[in-house]
Motif scaffolding. Structure first.
Motif, PDB file in Angstrom:
ATOM      1  N   SER A  34       0.845  -1.198   0.000  1.00 40.33           N
ATOM      2  CA  SER A  34       0.000   0.000   0.000  1.00 40.33           C
ATOM      3  C   SER A  34       0.873   1.237   0.000  1.00 40.33           C
ATOM      4  O   SER A  34       1.866   1.316   0.720  1.00 40.33           O
ATOM      5  N   THR A  37      -2.094   7.649  -2.493  1.00 37.70           N
ATOM      6  CA  THR A  37      -3.032   7.838  -3.589  1.00 37.70           C
ATOM      7  C   THR A  37      -3.064   9.292  -4.042  1.00 37.70           C
ATOM      8  O   THR A  37      -3.625   9.603  -5.082  1.00 37.70           O
ATOM      9  N   TYR A  64       2.356   1.082 -10.275  1.00 39.62           N
ATOM     10  CA  TYR A  64       1.163   1.477  -9.535  1.00 39.62           C
ATOM     11  C   TYR A  64      -0.055   0.799 -10.155  1.00 39.62           C
ATOM     12  O   TYR A  64      -0.280   0.906 -11.358  1.00 39.62           O
ATOM     13  N   ASP A  65      -0.808   0.096  -9.324  1.00 39.31           N
ATOM     14  CA  ASP A  65      -1.963  -0.643  -9.847  1.00 39.31           C
ATOM     15  C   ASP A  65      -3.287   0.028  -9.479  1.00 39.31           C
ATOM     16  O   ASP A  65      -4.354  -0.583  -9.574  1.00 39.31           O
ATOM     17  N   GLY A  66      -3.204   1.292  -9.061  1.00 40.25           N
ATOM     18  CA  GLY A  66      -4.425   2.024  -8.720  1.00 40.25           C
ATOM     19  C   GLY A  66      -4.848   1.783  -7.274  1.00 40.25           C
ATOM     20  O   GLY A  66      -4.350   0.885  -6.599  1.00 40.25           O
ATOM     21  N   GLU A  67      -5.743   2.605  -6.807  1.00 37.82           N
ATOM     22  CA  GLU A  67      -6.327   2.488  -5.467  1.00 37.82           C
ATOM     23  C   GLU A  67      -5.284   2.321  -4.368  1.00 37.82           C
ATOM     24  O   GLU A  67      -5.463   1.534  -3.417  1.00 37.82           O
ATOM     25  N   GLY A  68      -4.166   3.000  -4.524  1.00 40.00           N
ATOM     26  CA  GLY A  68      -3.132   2.993  -3.495  1.00 40.00           C
ATOM     27  C   GLY A  68      -2.267   1.750  -3.456  1.00 40.00           C
ATOM     28  O   GLY A  68      -1.435   1.606  -2.558  1.00 40.00           O
ATOM     29  N   ILE A  69      -2.433   0.849  -4.410  1.00 44.04           N
ATOM     30  CA  ILE A  69      -1.663  -0.401  -4.407  1.00 44.04           C
ATOM     31  C   ILE A  69      -0.495  -0.316  -5.405  1.00 44.04           C
ATOM     32  O   ILE A  69      -0.690   0.002  -6.580  1.00 44.04           O
ATOM     33  N   LYS A 195      -1.375   9.764 -16.602  1.00 45.08           N
ATOM     34  CA  LYS A 195      -1.918   8.690 -15.775  1.00 45.08           C
ATOM     35  C   LYS A 195      -2.405   7.538 -16.650  1.00 45.08           C
ATOM     36  O   LYS A 195      -3.052   7.759 -17.678  1.00 45.08           O
ATOM     37  N   ASN A 197      -4.448   3.714 -16.985  1.00 49.18           N
ATOM     38  CA  ASN A 197      -5.675   3.097 -16.479  1.00 49.18           C
ATOM     39  C   ASN A 197      -5.381   1.636 -16.123  1.00 49.18           C
ATOM     40  O   ASN A 197      -5.347   0.778 -17.008  1.00 49.18           O
ATOM     41  N   GLU A 199      -7.003  -0.737 -14.935  1.00 55.86           N
ATOM     42  CA  GLU A 199      -8.034  -1.680 -15.368  1.00 55.86           C
ATOM     43  C   GLU A 199      -7.742  -2.214 -16.774  1.00 55.86           C
ATOM     44  O   GLU A 199      -7.948  -3.404 -17.067  1.00 55.86           O
TER      45      GLU A 199
END
Lengths: 504, 504
Positions: A34, A37, A64-69, A195, A197, A199
């Motif tokens: 973690s 973000t 970075y895989d998004g959502e703070g991960i 940035k 995405n 997903e």
């Protein structure tokens, strides 16, 4: 979620046993952490991991895989304990330590594919790999229901490589919008190129993993010209951002290949020096040393570049494999030699017979050949740019052609042949091709000619079993007589015949 | 027989009426004179005839026909009275005078073929001639019974040109001795090269005449390498002797073409300057100006030589007609593009489909293409050099293949098309070929591709009738709709399709 906490997200075969993490050789060890973000975590946070076993130290980038991960992925090529330690400009991601044990590979896990002995390809475990690829440029952008159909088709075992675009494709029969977009922002062109995405990339990973479960290499196309979103004309810093990111995310997948381009020479905005730069980035940054190729439109790239691992060629003249092999001193893969189909473009209007023949001619000249399929089924036919046909080549789905079964038949013959076959001039004065092991084994192909006999000179000091292979009807018929020296072999006088000759 | 007496041997249509000799235009006026038999009449006696009408004076050589008979042959290209006078070093053959009246040509007599408007061929009466040739190299050396079968086959109207050797041929499937030999002496090699064998040449004339009666041009091959008698390695003076003789004997036959060689580059004993010399001899000595070509093995002759009337090419790449047309600025004839057959040599193992396709690709690229057939029928198959098969390509006889009917079908389409068709880039970006007259008529060919539709841009200011031609099944199917401008034409999605587009 508390920042700095170590989250183990273990792909595939990781298991915690008495606190020990076991990861199968050539599968992915993934460290998830973690982090912040706020700001732009893609750009602001630098993260890498050092993986150490004895004298081996491998430094891999995180992403970075998004959502703070934040994640670091590693593929171990050696069994035993690997220790790791992270480095980051963000304090709570820095100096995280741990270890895992790399366990032996299971039977079906052969590891990544690499070049072996100049002209050949082999898995890391030493097993030979003969590419019999296909092409579904935009299949990962179509969503689950169609992808499941594609995977079911692929499960029939025709192919062991898939050429596929990372960026979505815009072209005839690829006019729909993709499931996801690689950058933040809104389509068609209002992107935030600073940035990414996650997903979008997660979806591609899912497909790479599904391909791997079917024993299929994912030949990932980094850039291509068929674009309505601006992804073919990124600036250099965005290109770097994207390249680093896909290496960090994808390189630990054992079945990944890097294809710099589909048709590099059709991308007018890029110079040759740009392509050399991209090649260099992958060669330098991918610590797992996946295969690197660059595919042409009409003008071959200079495949003598030592950072290019194999010649990835578009040309219908697959019989020239023998020549390109010696020119480039590398494996020669005709990734595109026109497709089986019936579209109004010549690159997609081959009969199944023609494409099957291109496979045989390529392979018996020491090369490898790729498949694609472009069948129109709508009635009445629409102009290509008005049509919404689902074609295998563009989106995946089902195969309608007759070449895949024949390609599978050829593949079975090649996979049961001796190692290290090379072109042999068995057919003096004739345009027929042959590969084999001198004196031991010959696989000759007689094109679309229809000779009723063939005269060849076999070694005089041995006897040979001859089999007549009907490459179209997929039959193998042994000739009763044994042959030695100057031999007349009777043939069925029809096109698409091969002969297999094995020393007794 | 009293020496010096004038003997009229009138070929074809000569009639004496009230003492007047009438000879049809482009047919042969032959003057036969008795002369000496002692010494060597071939070499010792010089004879020529001057034929005069108004301002036209044509000097033609005579020749010795054996048994004391000397002949002069003349083909008149203008109607009306022609006077002649002979010249000889032998007194009783000298200064013989006479005349005949050249009468109008009958309906089926179009005269000799010549080049017209750079890329085309036409008969002397102005009718177009489109060569659809075949090849029976040694048919004249096989005797009457087989020749009658050959002629019966030819009477089916597939072909209008025959490639044939003057000298006998020695090769696989041509291992028998010829009916006659060109020189005095005894086989295999004990020749008297200072004397010719008139019987040999008389036999060839009989065949030339039979071909003419079927509307077939006799493309006579002067030299070739396939020899066991020494005829491919004559010395220069014997070559001159032979060349002068065949010009004197054969040039008055309206359907004669001169082909310097079959595969000039396979005759190691001859230099390029020798071939230039031969070409020059025919250009200079043949007063009837028959077509002159030179056919290659692997290396094209320099067909820019202005004395060569048309490019006679061996190559299977008949689609390159368009390119050679502009390179040589002459009619381009692919006299050999591999043959339909099933022999163990690649030049004779094409399927009927392949040869038919080579015809269509050649013709729709602005060229002309030749046929040959090499089918083995014996069972079991023998080694080529032990076999006595009668193949069309070697000896004539019957045709077993499926391409001749398709060639005839193509011929009927071309012979009913507008004059002076030329290559037109109708199929943008596509490897398909088209000839026609811009805006008026298009004949396109789609190779072995199987498109289900094709998109083309027709002129917007007119409407066009489209017909789908199945070149293999020999059907012509009109499309009901009329087309104009940007057009999508539905096709049967199978190989070997052509389209004919005619302005309404």
């Amino acid at each position: 979620m508390k920042i700095g906490k170590v989250l183990f997200v273990l792909f595939f075969c990781a298991r915690a046993l008495h606190g020990q993490i076991n990861i199968e050789k050539w599968k992915i060890f993934e460290l998830a952490l973690s982090g912040p973000t706020s700001g732009n975590p893609f750009k602001d946070v630098h993260l890498s991991g050092q993986f150490i076993q004895d004298n081996d130290t491998i430094l891999v980038p995180g992403f970075y895989d998004g959502e703070g991960i934040f994640k670091i992925r590693f593929m171990a090529h050696k069994e035993g304990r690997w220790n790791y330690v992270t480095t980051s400009n963000y304090k709570n991601l820095d100096n995280k330590k741990g270890n895992f044990v790399c366990t032996p590979a299971h039977k079906d896990n052969h590891g990544p594919v690499a070049v072996k002995d100049t002209f050949y390809l082999a898995y890391a475990d030493g097993n030979p790999y003969y590419p019999f690829g296909t092409t579904c440029y935009g299949w990962v952008h179509q969503g689950d229901s169609l992808a499941m159909v594609t995977l079911k088709t692929l499960s029939k075992g025709y192919f062991n490589k898939m050429r596929m675009c990372i960026f979505p494709k815009s072209y005839d029969w690829n006019n729909n919008e993709p499931l996801y977009y690689p950058f933040a922002g809104t389509p068609l062109k209002n992107w935030n190129f600073s940035k990414l995405n996650p997903e979008f990339f997660r979806n591609i990973e899912k497909r790479i993993k599904q391909l791997d479960s079917l024993g299929i290499q994912a030949d990932l196309i980094v850039f291509h010209p068929y674009d309505r979103w601006g992804f073919s004309t990124l600036d250099r810093s965005t290109e770097d951002f994207y390249i680093k990111y896909i290496i960090a995310r994808f390189a630990a997948f054992k079945n990944v290949w890097w294809s710099m381009a589909n048709e590099y020479d059709f991308m007018n905005s890029k110079k040759l020096s740009d392509w050399d730069y991209y090649i260099e980035q992958f060669a330098k940054r991918d610590k797992f040393h996946h295969l690197i190729g660059i595919h042409n439109g009409v003008k071959f790239y200079d495949h003598t570049n030592p950072l290019i691992t194999h010649a990835s060629i578009q040309s219908e003249d697959t019989y020239r494999a023998k020549e390109y092999r010696m020119k480039y001193m590398k494996p020669v893969v005709f990734d595109e030699c026109r497709y089986e189909g019936n579209i109004p473009w010549s690159w997609g209007d081959l009969t199944a017979q023609s494409l099957t023949e291109k496979f045989w001619r390529g392979v018996t000249n020491g090369g490898y050949v790729g498949h694609g399929e472009t069948y129109i089924t709508e009635n009445p036919v629409k102009f290509p740019n008005e049509s919404s046909e689902i074609m295998w080549w563009s989106k995946g789905g089902v195969l309608r052609g007759e070449s895949p079964e024949r390609i599978k038949f050829l593949r079975s013959i090649i996979e049961s042949a001796p190692l290290h076959m090379k072109p042999i001039p068995l057919f003096t004065w004739m345009p027929f091709s042959c590969i084999g092991v001198e004196g031991e084994y010959y696989l000759g192909y007689l094109n679309d000619a229809q000779p009723r006999s063939i005269v060849i000179d076999l070694p005089k000091d041995a006897f040979y079993q001859v089999e007549i292979i009907d490459t179209w009807n997929m039959t193998i018929t042994p000739v009763q007589k044994k042959f030695s020296g100057h031999s007349l072999i009777e043939l069925p006088a029809k096109p698409y015949i091969a002969i297999r000759i094995v020393k007794q």
